[in-house]
Write an enzyme that holds these catalytic residues in place. Structure first.
Site, PDB file in Angstrom:
ATOM      1  N   GLU A 293       7.712  39.958  -2.758  1.00 16.96           N
ATOM      2  CA  GLU A 293       6.279  39.818  -3.736  1.00 16.96           C
ATOM      3  C   GLU A 293       5.754  41.462  -4.441  1.00 16.96           C
ATOM      4  O   GLU A 293       6.201  42.050  -2.907  1.00 16.96           O
ATOM      5  CB  GLU A 293       5.287  39.321  -2.813  1.00 16.96           C
ATOM      6  CG  GLU A 293       3.786  39.006  -4.108  1.00 16.96           C
ATOM      7  CD  GLU A 293       2.618  39.112  -2.580  1.00 16.96           C
ATOM      8  OE1 GLU A 293       1.770  39.154  -2.521  1.00 16.96           O
ATOM      9  OE2 GLU A 293       2.876  37.586  -2.956  1.00 16.96           O
TER      10      GLU A 293
ATOM     11  N   ARG B 286       1.143  -1.257   0.250  1.00 10.38           N
ATOM     12  CA  ARG B 286       0.304  -0.189  -0.161  1.00 10.38           C
ATOM     13  C   ARG B 286       0.962   1.367   0.145  1.00 10.38           C
ATOM     14  O   ARG B 286      -0.225   2.526  -0.204  1.00 10.38           O
ATOM     15  CB  ARG B 286      -0.983  -0.271   1.221  1.00 10.38           C
ATOM     16  CG  ARG B 286      -2.185   0.649   1.328  1.00 10.38           C
ATOM     17  CD  ARG B 286      -2.888   1.305   0.064  1.00 10.38           C
ATOM     18  NE  ARG B 286      -2.650   1.361  -1.321  1.00 10.38           N
ATOM     19  CZ  ARG B 286      -3.713   1.003  -2.498  1.00 10.38           C
ATOM     20  NH1 ARG B 286      -4.657   0.352  -2.067  1.00 10.38           N
ATOM     21  NH2 ARG B 286      -3.584   1.982  -3.764  1.00 10.38           N
TER      22      ARG B 286
ATOM     23  N   LYS C 226       2.271  24.531  -1.036  1.00 12.13           N
ATOM     24  CA  LYS C 226       1.637  24.027  -1.017  1.00 12.13           C
ATOM     25  C   LYS C 226       1.045  22.768  -1.493  1.00 12.13           C
ATOM     26  O   LYS C 226       1.024  21.677  -2.257  1.00 12.13           O
ATOM     27  CB  LYS C 226       0.393  24.605  -2.237  1.00 12.13           C
ATOM     28  CG  LYS C 226       0.140  26.014  -2.199  1.00 12.13           C
ATOM     29  CD  LYS C 226      -0.594  26.941  -3.170  1.00 12.13           C
ATOM     30  CE  LYS C 226      -0.786  28.058  -3.318  1.00 12.13           C
ATOM     31  NZ  LYS C 226      -1.371  29.138  -4.011  1.00 12.13           N
TER      32      LYS C 226
END
Length: 282
Positions: A197, A97, A132
């Site tokens: 940014e 698995r 993310k």
């Protein structure tokens, strides 16, 4: 990949799955039984996780035999065989698995990343991933991005300074954030790169005037605004576009000449590839 981190991931994942024992296997399979299994490919895509699969089996049973028919980064088709493993049956069933979870997830990410990479062949723009990621699975997800043809941005909060909107707002402004970060880097670790940014052309002008950064992120800029921003930057800093970039528009962003595009969707929107591990007669 960092082998120490990979082994820690494997150890933790096997502990989570096996717990106080694989009672299904213990109840019906002799501990000394040997077996063979093959990885069956059931969907077209890009294969990733072969190195990881071999490490999982060898971590559990160092003497296991692992034979590859495909390699990481190979194009795969439904019906093909990826690898063959010979080991104790208990090893195969306890690792099955985890091997499939890793390979299916990694192959899905590599497949999606390759689709993005193919869209911008011939352009100088490079594809970056983001933070993310799935907690405790980042190592393998970012490895899958590389296998698919992308590049890793930063592995975490520790290997680069990235001043985003919240840092800037909490700090009181662009210039203050840059000055404090620059002073910190000089004092703590001069090798740390600084990225900041920007949210508009005026932000870019202020960053260029202040200097002391390595890369400027153009966040949620349209391609037209990126072109204007690159004129202001004039090659003095690395540039990265971020926000709203997808398979339909990535080529438009690459045409601007921006150095990098960062795409969280490489990981959080990837769909696992269908694979299975099947027992075969020895």
């Amino acid at each position: 990949m960092n082998s120490e981190q990979l082994h820690e991931l494997i150890k933790s994942a096997l502990k989570e799955d096996i717990g106080d024992g694989d009672h299904s296997t213990l109840s019906c399979i002799p501990t000394n039984a040997k077996g063979k299994a093959v990885l069956k490919i059931k969907q077209d895509g890009i294969l990733a996780g072969m190195d990881v699969a071999e490490e999982i089996f060898r971590y559990k049973e160092p003497s296991s035999t692992f034979k590859r028919f495909k390699n990481d980064g190979d194009a795969i088709k439904n019906g093909e065989t990826g690898f063959e493993v010979l080991a104790h049956v208990h090893t195969i069933l306890q690792c099955e698995r985890l091997v499939l979870n890793c390979m299916q997830r990694m192959s899905g990410i590599a497949t999606l990343t390759r689709q993005y990479a193919d869209k911008i062949k011939g352009y100088k723009t490079r594809i970056l991933d983001t933070r993310k990621t799935t907690p405790n699975f980042r190592l393998l997800e970012k490895e899958a991005v590389k296998i698919g043809g992308g590049e890793n941005h930063r592995m975490g909060l520790y290997d680069m300074i990235m001043l985003k909107d919240n840092h800037i707002d909490y700090c009181g402004g662009l210039e203050t954030a840059i000055e404090r970060a620059y002073e910190y880097v000089q004092r703590i670790n001069p090798a740390l790169k600084i990225e900041i940014e920007t949210r508009g052309l005026d932000d870019i002008r202020r960053v260029v005037k202040t200097g002391k950064v390595h890369r400027i992120m153009l966040d949620n800029f349209t391609p037209e605004l990126i072109v204007e921003g690159l004129k202001i930057i004039d090659g003095r800093f690395e540039t990265e576009a971020s926000g709203g970039i997808n398979l339909d528009n990535i080529e438009t962003f690459a045409k601007t000449g921006v150095d990098f595009v960062s795409i969280g969707a490489l990981i959080h929107q990837a769909k696992s590839i269908d694979l299975s591990l099947k027992a075969v007669a020895i």
